[in-house]
Design an enzyme around this catalytic site. Structure first.
Site, PDB file in Angstrom:
ATOM      1  N   THR A 117       0.786  -0.869  -0.480  1.00  0.00           N
ATOM      2  CA  THR A 117      -0.056  -0.213   0.728  1.00  0.00           C
ATOM      3  C   THR A 117       0.202   1.013   0.176  1.00  0.00           C
ATOM      4  O   THR A 117       2.129   1.705   1.064  1.00  0.00           O
ATOM      5  CB  THR A 117      -0.986  -0.170   1.255  1.00  0.00           C
ATOM      6  N   TYR A 141      -1.728  -0.277   9.987  1.00  0.00           N
ATOM      7  CA  TYR A 141      -2.097  -0.951   8.912  1.00  0.00           C
ATOM      8  C   TYR A 141      -0.543  -0.199   7.120  1.00  0.00           C
ATOM      9  O   TYR A 141      -0.504  -2.145   7.467  1.00  0.00           O
ATOM     10  CB  TYR A 141      -3.134  -0.267   7.949  1.00  0.00           C
TER      11      TYR A 141
END
Ligand code: UDP
Length: 337
Positions: A117, A141
């Site tokens: 990501t 995350y």
């Protein structure tokens, strides 16, 4: 030569499974269906319902299907949830991948593609952001994904594995034929919320921040159509199959659209003039996030097909209308946004 796709029944995973199957690849899926849907898979793709962290399951599937490559999507993806439950994120993302890699090494799987990501960059110093920019994630995350990238790098060096890390920017849209799309209930993503408003499922959309030093005051994102992203995975697999060395690649178009422009695209696609409310900045938001796409374009045989905001908005809306129809609901009483 079979490719194992973990999380293959999820949003990006299921688009990738279709891209691989359409390209003639043999595919097998492991998914625990916590957020995925078995009916998102083509009929002829075997699904094993279970956890990618279950080494016995993974080793059995690898042996039974002669798996030579793994594409690993399974994991948790909601940034605010990761702030509330960091250990859950380190378990579902980092520890799960540790088990999966252990099984892969034991079974001599030598090619691995990992869903990472743009959140690994945190707040970059300059835009567009290249892969070699410093990694300073701002959420568990992002950290859980960065830790996995590091682990994958070390495992690959020690055990003769080649990998592609794909760092996704803002993934949106749906299958152009509206067969599959984002079906998460309670999604927080801009385009999903905009199409929920356009279809009458919400009363309004909030624009989080209109006082940023950008052209129209709202944040800027690099949206990538999920079908183009799926094709990037297919191209990454072909790259590894041809002996390509390990590489980390940004996945975006290298072009930014503002939040207001994005909402406007959904208005155009729907022909509806729904309510937009200016709201405070959302804590933790990065002002501008745009990928430097030089490396992916030079490395993979990949040409985006759906790289306009209007196309992304149109496909997201068509899918949302189909979902709404399938749920048998007329536009419900509007929920508060
Ligand atoms: N956003 C917004 N209203 C919403 C949802 C998102 O204004 O209802 C903004 C958000 O503040 C950010 C951008 O849209 O600037 C993209 O947010 P999203 O959650 O879709 O993805 P992120 O870039 O945070 O991963």
């Amino acid at each position: 030569m079979t490719v194992l796709v973990t999380g293959g029944a999820g949003y990006i995973g299921s688009h990738t499974v279709r891209a691989l199957a359409d390209a003639g690849e043999s595919v097998v899926v492991i998914d625990n269906l916590s957020t995925g849907f078995s009916h998102f898979l083509p009929e002829n793709v075997p699904l094993f319902i279970g956890d990618a962290a279950d080494e016995n399951l993974v080793e059995g599937v690898i042996a039974q299907h002669n798996v030579e490559s793994i594409i690993h999507f399974a994991g948790s993806v909601v940034v605010p949830d990761s702030l509330r439950d960091p250990l859950g994120y380190y378990r579902n993302n980092t520890m799960t991948t540790r088990n999966l890699l252990n099984a892969a090494v034991k079974c001599n799987v030598s090619r691995f593609i990992f869903s990472s990501t743009a959140a690994v960059y945190g707040n970059p110093d300059y835009m567009p952001v290249p892969e070699e920019a410093p990694t300073r994630p701002l959420s568990p995350y992002g950290s859980s994904k960065l830790m996995t990238e590091i682990m994958l790098h070390d495992v690959a060096s020690a055990h003769g594995m080649n990998y592609v890390v794909l760092r996704y920017f803002n993934v949106a849209g749906a299958d152009p034929q509206a067969r599959i799309g984002l079906a998460t209930v309670g999604a927080t993503h801009l385009l999903k919320i905009a199409v929920e408003v356009a279809t009458g499922q919400r009363a309004k959309i909030d624009v989080f921040g209109t006082d940023y030093p950008t052209a129209d005051g709202s944040c800027i994102r690099d949206f990538i159509h999920v079908t183009d992203l799926a094709q990037a995975h297919r191209a990454a697999l072909a790259y590894l199959n041809q002996g390509g060395p390990s590489v980390t690649l940004n996945c975006g178009y290298g072009r930014g659209y503002s939040v207001l422009e994005t909402i406007e695209a959904v208005r155009r696609a729907s022909g509806r003039n729904f309510a937009v409310q200016y709201a405070d900045r959302r804590p933790g938001d990065i002002m501008t996030m745009i990928a430097d796409t030089t490396r992916i374009r030079a490395t993979l045989d990949w040409t985006p097909q759906y790289d306009t905001l209007d196309t992304i908005a149109r496909h997201a809306l068509a899918w949302e209308e189909k979902l709404l129809g399938e749920r048998g609901t007329e536009p419900r009483q509007a929920l508060s946004a």
